[in-house]
Design an enzyme around this catalytic site. Structure first.
Site, PDB file in Angstrom:
ATOM      1  N   GLY A  14      -6.151  13.632   6.910  1.00  0.00           N
ATOM      2  CA  GLY A  14      -5.704  12.743   5.837  1.00  0.00           C
ATOM      3  C   GLY A  14      -6.869  12.369   4.937  1.00  0.00           C
ATOM      4  N   ALA A  16      -9.007   9.806   5.019  1.00  0.00           N
ATOM      5  CA  ALA A  16     -10.241   9.424   5.714  1.00  0.00           C
ATOM      6  C   ALA A  16     -10.972  10.656   6.236  1.00  0.00           C
ATOM      7  CB  ALA A  16      -9.926   8.467   6.863  1.00  0.00           C
ATOM      8  N   ALA A  46       1.808   8.444   1.135  1.00  0.00           N
ATOM      9  CA  ALA A  46       1.443   7.166   0.504  1.00  0.00           C
ATOM     10  C   ALA A  46       1.841   7.180  -0.968  1.00  0.00           C
ATOM     11  CB  ALA A  46      -0.058   6.929   0.650  1.00  0.00           C
ATOM     12  N   GLN A  47       2.722   6.277  -1.350  1.00  0.00           N
ATOM     13  CA  GLN A  47       3.245   6.263  -2.715  1.00  0.00           C
ATOM     14  C   GLN A  47       2.474   5.320  -3.629  1.00  0.00           C
ATOM     15  OE1 GLN A  47       7.377   5.205  -2.363  1.00  0.00           O
ATOM     16  NE2 GLN A  47       7.959   7.132  -1.390  1.00  0.00           N
ATOM     17  N   GLY A  48       2.218   4.107  -3.146  1.00  0.00           N
ATOM     18  CA  GLY A  48       1.726   3.040  -4.020  1.00  0.00           C
ATOM     19  C   GLY A  48       0.415   3.309  -4.711  1.00  0.00           C
ATOM     20  N   HIS A 230       7.862  -1.870   6.954  1.00  0.00           N
ATOM     21  CA  HIS A 230       8.045  -1.865   5.502  1.00  0.00           C
ATOM     22  C   HIS A 230       9.463  -2.316   5.192  1.00  0.00           C
ATOM     23  CE1 HIS A 230       7.940  -0.760   1.307  1.00  0.00           C
ATOM     24  NE2 HIS A 230       6.660  -0.495   1.414  1.00  0.00           N
ATOM     25  N   ARG A 276       4.594  -8.274   3.157  1.00  0.00           N
ATOM     26  CA  ARG A 276       5.592  -7.435   3.814  1.00  0.00           C
ATOM     27  C   ARG A 276       6.196  -8.052   5.067  1.00  0.00           C
ATOM     28  NH1 ARG A 276       2.396  -1.652   3.297  1.00  0.00           N
ATOM     29  NH2 ARG A 276       2.819  -1.338   1.081  1.00  0.00           N
ATOM     30  N   HIS A 337       6.091   0.942   9.808  1.00  0.00           N
ATOM     31  CA  HIS A 337       5.355   1.542   8.698  1.00  0.00           C
ATOM     32  C   HIS A 337       3.858   1.711   8.945  1.00  0.00           C
ATOM     33  CE1 HIS A 337       4.351   2.604   4.607  1.00  0.00           C
ATOM     34  NE2 HIS A 337       3.618   1.526   4.435  1.00  0.00           N
ATOM     35  N   ARG A 372      -1.163  -6.138   6.794  1.00  0.00           N
ATOM     36  CA  ARG A 372      -1.917  -5.465   5.725  1.00  0.00           C
ATOM     37  C   ARG A 372      -1.360  -5.789   4.348  1.00  0.00           C
ATOM     38  NH1 ARG A 372      -1.103  -0.703   2.915  1.00  0.00           N
ATOM     39  NH2 ARG A 372       0.594  -0.029   4.275  1.00  0.00           N
ATOM     40  N   SER A 377      -4.710  -0.031   2.412  1.00  0.00           N
ATOM     41  CA  SER A 377      -4.949   0.944   3.487  1.00  0.00           C
ATOM     42  C   SER A 377      -5.802   2.120   3.024  1.00  0.00           C
ATOM     43  CB  SER A 377      -3.619   1.459   4.052  1.00  0.00           C
ATOM     44  OG  SER A 377      -2.804   1.985   3.027  1.00  0.00           O
TER      45      SER A 377
END
Length: 524
Positions: A14, A16, A46-48, A230, A276, A337, A372, A377
């Site tokens: 990913g 990281a 990951a969308q945001g 989520h 959240r 999530h 979070r 993230s």
């Protein structure tokens, strides 16, 4: 058994893992192991975006304050300050590496707003930020001769000798062989554990393998009870739920029940922009009280053209399910999530085991606390990965090439899942038990029930390994799921309060002085 020696071993492909690989590749060979392909990581979904202060109206102090509030008293303030202030440098790195963050008509970066944030500070690539970052990092990694990318590699266990990590035992799912990857520097970037729940936004591969391996190796785990749910996932029967980004609420979407009531205002004055944990719990309680399987997300006030431009991925998916977001209500329900706890590390990704680093969702740095903040993230992943690279480069090698250590290991095979129905039943029973008893709202009785039943499954695999020399890959998966479930339950029983993502009816109040929960090999 085939043996591969490398200067840096990365378990997980990913954000990281790839950023760490790029940073360390100037100093030696880097082998990156992917459990599946690049599209199988949580980073890909990951969308945001990534939270980073850049607007003159915004400030580091504001981002720090928002993070601490969302973390509900469990964040480490010095860690939060350090990561938030480093964010602009890491965004500059991603831009340099080719990430095409979305710009507005004036040519400035289009900063998004998400729940818990007091300002617009989310760098994004429309609604598919993770995909865009992975593609950019992958493209750069493939240019580096020192980086070797291995797909379809399942890390089974870490190699630990004298409490030092020397790499990992890895099963090649294509060639059906087990290899020894020997390295003085190993990074765990395996993501989270949403796949141990019946309903999750995570890919099915997110079964907490990194947590299970670290636990068996003797690493300290921290705050594992803090599983974030989520609130807005497209309601459907499949176990992996399609995520509808928090950015949709940031752009004005409301959450309503079947009667059209905007019920969130009763739970928190911030409504849709509350953190959240608050929104998920309010939706869960509304569904339970009304005995309904879902509520609705309402963004019908926006034009179709605008929605297609701002949220092309989400709009397209909803349309494929017969929902036009500009005209129709979107059915939603919460799902597991994000793992806020994890392998305990310092701010440089160092774990309690020499030679082992951790970055991304698998790690617990103290940044996220009990819940979070949205889009923090990816920020944490890239900050810690960069620091872990510096830390590992500066550490003296503890392993010499040609070492005569005995690296014997029980062989692993793949079996037809149809011929292993008992193992599949264990997996599904564990997922349902976690959803029912260790979910959004918990009780001591439910946790004790789950502890007893999961404990039997953990013992089953321990006894099975003693009797059999060969273990199937499916059994490894089931064993990891059961073990991680047991760790989460143990952590949840330790916390005698309700805080952040951990809400327990027996202890509805917060303690005056919050404490971390810790689990290690001696705990279970």
């Amino acid at each position: 058994m085939e043996r591969v020696e490398t200067d840096f071993l990365v378990i997980g492909g990913g954000i990281a893992g790839l950023f760490f690989a790029l940073e360390t590749s100037r100093f030696g060979r880097v082998d990156v192991l992917l459990k599946g392909s690049f599209t199988h990581s949580s980073s890909w979904y990951a969308q945001g975006g990534i939270a980073c202060v850049s607007s003159p109206q915004d400030s580091f102090e504001s981002h720090i304050s928002d993070t601490l509030k969302a973390g509900d008293g469990l964040c480490k303030a010095d860690v939060v300050k350090s990561f938030v202030e480093e964010a602009p440098m890491r965004i500059a790195d991603l831009i340099r590496l080719g990430v095409p963050f979305t710009k507005n008509a004036e040519g400035n970066y289009d900063l998004g707003l998400e729940a818990g944030h007091s300002h617009r500070r989310i760098y994004h690539v429309k609604d598919h930020t993770g995909m865009a970052i992975i593609e950019a990092l992958k493209k750069e990694a493939k240019k580096r001769k020192q980086i070797i990318l291995w797909e379809n590699q399942w890390a089974i266990d870490l190699i630990i000798i004298d409490k030092i990590c020397f790499g990992a035992y890895v099963f090649d799912k294509t060639k059906k062989i087990t290899r020894l990857f020997i390295s003085p520097h190993t990074l765990l970037s395996t993501g989270g554990c949403g796949g141990i729940y019946l309903h999750t936004t995570n890919p099915s591969s997110a079964t907490g393998d990194g947590i299970a391996m670290a636990y068996r190796a003797g690493a300290l785990l921290k705050n594992m009870e803090m599983i974030q749910f989520h609130p807005t996932c497209f309601f459907q029967q499949s176990s992996q739920k399609f995520l509808i980004s928090e950015a949709v609420r940031g752009e004005g979407a409301k959450i309503i029940n079947q009667s059209g009531e905007h019920f969130l205002k009763h739970a928190d004055p911030r409504g849709e922009l509350a953190p959240r944990d608050i929104v998920s719990r309010a939706i869960f309680l509304e569904m339970k009280e009304k005995n309904i399987p879902y509520v609705y997300l309402d963004i019908r006030g926006k034009q179709r053209e605008w929605l297609e431009e701002r949220f092309p991925y989400i709009f397209s998916y909803c349309l494929s399910q017969g929902i036009d977001m500009s005209k129709d209500l979107v059915p939603i329900a919460p799902a597991a999530h994000y793992q806020c706890g994890g392998v305990a590390t310092d701010t440089y990704g160092r774990t309690s085991i020499v030679g082992l680093w951790a970055a991304g969702e698998v790690a617990c740095t103290g940044f996220h606390g009990a819940n979070r903040l949205a889009s923090n993230s990816l920020l944490e992943a890239i900050v810690v990965a960069g620091r872990a690279a510096k830390s590992s480069i500066s550490q003296n090698n503890v392993l010499r090439s040609g070492s005569c250590w005995d690296f014997s290991y029980c062989p692993v095979v793949e079996k037809n899942e149809q011929s292993a129905s008992d193992i599949l039943i264990i997996i599904e029973e564990t997922r349902k038990l976690m959803w029912d008893c260790v979910g959004i709202v918990r009780s001591v009785a439910g946790l004790e029930k789950a502890k007893k039943e999961i404990g039997l499954k953990v013992d089953f695999f321990k006894n099975k390994e003693k009797k059999e020399e060969i273990v199937s890959l499916l059994e490894v998966k089931a064993k990891n799921i059961a073990l991680v479930a047991a760790v989460i339950i143990e952590s949840a029983l330790q916390r005698k309060e309700s805080r952040g993502a951990h809400w327990i009816v027996d202890y509805p109040k917060k303690l005056d002085v919050p404490q971390d929960t810790c689990v290690s090999l001696s705990s279970l």
